[in-house]
Design a protein around this motif. Structure first.
Motif: not given
Ligand SMILES: *Cc1c(COP(=O)(O)O)cnc(C)c1O
Length: 383
Positions: A85, A178, A181, A202, A212-213
């Protein structure tokens, strides 16, 4: 190719030099060259790899896979969703710029935007994205980016990406979504006008709770910039993590299909439960399904902490997207940094529980929650 086929075959587009069926793990920090002249070729763009922080075949594989499935020109992987992000945001915004973001952001992104971006000299306004008037009013001379999530956390609002894209275009700013989901199996934001799409790998891309990625996708121009940011911030993904994420990605569509159908069945079953006040589950997120997360608000007779002790095989896990059904408590996890007032405003209460639905048998998942509801002691409301 249709989505499930494409989801398995994307990496094979690359010409295989060797006969290995899967991509080897390039577990190396650097690449070797015949001589200085040969090494110079990297800087002339004739060779792809020099030093793993700047790029690695496994990391590129994850970027390429996500780009293929999102329908983007290019993708770039990072060490986490947040790193991805940040790389995307810094590819679009610099010191002195302004971003408009949805107020119901993932908690980590909210903290990054509210605190850390400010330290970079980038200002963020948080708005109710459904209130178009408020969005319009948030625009400033220096606004460069509109930011939201395809399906929000934890109340699962489905974003009107096409609508936001029109707003972004009218103001000549970029739109970043993003898509963690939803995954591209459900929603492909680029097709609806998004310029940058980000994922926490992740979650559903990795899918097995062992990676974790993160990854961003978009035009080659913007993603090259994001990749450069990742290289310079040092937030590159390790070759093994990238390899695991790609391994996970190949089964994403089948996992999502099963998890979405389980989630739909669970949401329907929980709607019938008198001890549950409210069930949040999207109605028309996509033709392929409505996501694998179901959020509930327990009735006033039930205490969330007590409920969490009666879940049996369903584990308490502060994240989502694993193969196993799990629950989390947004109040003390994702929404912990928020004030009580802000939480209430977003609809996150003391009785809000987010369920990440897994791949188990639908009836076992439903029974698991019915059993927990039956076993949690009820109290008469004290209010
Ligand atoms: C988990 C998540 C993140 C962050 O991701 P990480 O891999 O924990 O850094 C960002 N956006 C959403 C919607 C997430 O569920």
């Amino acid at each position: 190719m249709h989505f499930h086929t494409k989801n398995v075959h994307f990496p094979n587009k690359e010409k295989a030099a060797e006969v290995s069926k899967t991509k080897p793990i390039y577990q190396t920090s650097a690449f070797t060259f015949k001589d200085f002249e040969d090494m110079e070729q990297y800087f002339e763009g004739e060779k792809s790899y020099l030093y793993t922080r700047m790029g690695n075949p496994n990391s590129d594989d994850l970027g390429r896979g996500a780009a293929e499935l999102e329908g983007a020109e290019m993708g770039a992987a990072s060490a986490s969703g947040l790193a991805a992000i940040l790389s995307g945001v810094l590819a679009a915004a610099k010191q002195g710029d302004h971003i408009i973001a949805t107020q119901d952001l993932y908690g980590g992104t909210y903290s990054l935007f509210a605190n850390d971006l400010k330290d970079f000299g980038i200002e963020v306004s948080f708005v109710d994205m459904e209130d178009r008037e408020a969005v319009e009013q948030a625009f400033q001379e220096n606004t460069v980016l509109l930011y939201s999530e395809s399906i929000t956390n934890p109340l699962l609002r489905v974003e009107d990406i096409e609508g936001l894209s029109q707003v972004a275009m009218a103001h000549d700013v970029m739109l970043m979504i993003d898509n963690t989901f939803a995954t591209p199996y459900l929603i492909r934001p680029h097709e609806k006008g998004a310029d940058i799409v980000a994922h926490s790998a992740t979650k559903y891309i990795g899918g097995h709770s062992d990676v974790t990625g993160g990854v961003v996708t978009g035009s080659a121009e913007i993603i090259q910039k994001a990749k450069q940011k990742t290289a310079m911030l040092g937030s590159s993904i390790s070759p093994f993590e990238a390899w695991l994420a790609v391994r996970g990605l190949k089964t994403m569509s089948v996992r999502m299909q099963k998890q979405c159908s389980n989630a739909a069945a669970l949401a329907e079953a929980l709607e019938q439960e008198a001890l549950i006040k409210k069930v949040y589950y999207p109605k028309a997120a996509s033709p392929n399904g409505n996501g694998a997360v179901v959020t509930i608000e327990l009735g006033d007779q039930l205490d969330a902490g007590s409920f969490s002790k009666h879940l049996g095989w369903i584990k308490v896990v502060p994240t989502l997207a694993g193969l196993e059904t799990s629950v989390t408590y947004p109040k003390t996890t994702s929404h912990r940094p928020l004030s009580e007032e802000d939480r209430q405003k977003l609809g996150v209460t003391d009785r809000t529980i987010r369920i990440s639905v897994g791949i188990e048998d639908e009836r076992d998942i439903i029974d698991g929650f019915r059993k927990a509801l039956a076993e949690t002691p009820t109290a008469t409301s004290t209010s």
